[in-house]
Motif scaffolding. Sequence first.
Motif, mmCIF file in Angstrom:
data_model
loop_
_atom_site.group_PDB
_atom_site.id
_atom_site.type_symbol
_atom_site.label_atom_id
_atom_site.label_comp_id
_atom_site.label_asym_id
_atom_site.label_seq_id
_atom_site.Cartn_x
_atom_site.Cartn_y
_atom_site.Cartn_z
ATOM 1 N N SER A 122 -18.065 -0.750 46.721
ATOM 2 C CA SER A 122 -17.147 -0.403 45.633
ATOM 3 C C SER A 122 -16.877 -1.588 44.717
ATOM 4 N N PRO A 152 -12.158 -2.514 47.593
ATOM 5 C CA PRO A 152 -12.299 -1.601 48.721
ATOM 6 C C PRO A 152 -11.184 -1.768 49.755
ATOM 7 N N PHE A 166 -8.158 0.333 48.705
ATOM 8 C CA PHE A 166 -8.362 1.746 49.011
ATOM 9 C C PHE A 166 -8.145 2.008 50.504
ATOM 10 N N ARG A 204 -6.700 12.305 53.635
ATOM 11 C CA ARG A 204 -7.815 12.686 52.752
ATOM 12 C C ARG A 204 -7.316 13.453 51.530
ATOM 13 N N CYS A 216 -5.929 4.957 44.279
ATOM 14 C CA CYS A 216 -7.157 5.452 44.904
ATOM 15 C C CYS A 216 -8.058 6.179 43.911
ATOM 16 N N GLY A 258 -11.207 4.581 42.412
ATOM 17 C CA GLY A 258 -12.471 4.572 43.145
ATOM 18 C C GLY A 258 -12.319 3.971 44.524
ATOM 19 N N GLY A 259 -13.413 3.978 45.249
ATOM 20 C CA GLY A 259 -13.430 3.447 46.605
ATOM 21 C C GLY A 259 -13.618 4.544 47.618
ATOM 22 N N SER A 260 -13.963 4.131 48.811
ATOM 23 C CA SER A 260 -14.086 5.060 49.925
ATOM 24 C C SER A 260 -13.955 4.264 51.218
ATOM 25 N N SER A 261 -13.715 4.988 52.302
ATOM 26 C CA SER A 261 -13.456 4.328 53.578
ATOM 27 C C SER A 261 -13.667 5.306 54.718
ATOM 28 N N GLN A 294 -17.129 9.548 54.867
ATOM 29 C CA GLN A 294 -16.054 8.729 54.309
ATOM 30 C C GLN A 294 -15.043 9.584 53.583
ATOM 31 N N SER A 354 -12.694 9.745 50.221
ATOM 32 C CA SER A 354 -12.617 9.176 48.872
ATOM 33 C C SER A 354 -11.698 10.041 48.025
ATOM 34 N N SER A 376 -12.543 11.273 45.171
ATOM 35 C CA SER A 376 -13.336 12.251 44.404
ATOM 36 C C SER A 376 -13.770 13.426 45.261
#
Length: 137
Positions: free
Chosen positions: A27, A34, A37, A60, A69, A72-75, A133, A135, A137
């Motif tokens: 990210s 990141p 996030f 989520r 959040c 962007g980003g994800s985890s 993950q 995110s 989006s």
Amino acid sequence: DKKDGEDAFYASSRQAALGVADGVGGSKREGVDPGAFSRRLLAHAVTERRPADEAVAKAREAVKDDVLCKKGGSSTLLVATLDDATLSVSNLGDSALIVLRPTPRKRGDVVQLWPRILLRTHDQTHYFNCPYQASAS
């Protein structure tokens, strides 16, 4: 340039809960932190006492409306809670939780305690090095 890392963890004996969020470092190329996030995702998961699967589902959903959040980003996300004698674990991604119990083993005249695996979570991946993950989006 302050670096707080890409990951987050949480542990509370009062809530009998723990969590780990492993932020995706890629990210950074899009100008997203990141670590921020993953910390927000985990914060959404542990704001209230609830079973692990509900905590992951809530987190989520919450990141979709979280202003930070949405950048962007994800985890990945792993949450575990203990309610009386019941352990509840929910794992999204490739993090792992292992529950060990000491087991006596005799070697000659000496008895030693060795760890025995009672529970191990399974990875959730699309393919190698591509875990499920959460995110925005």
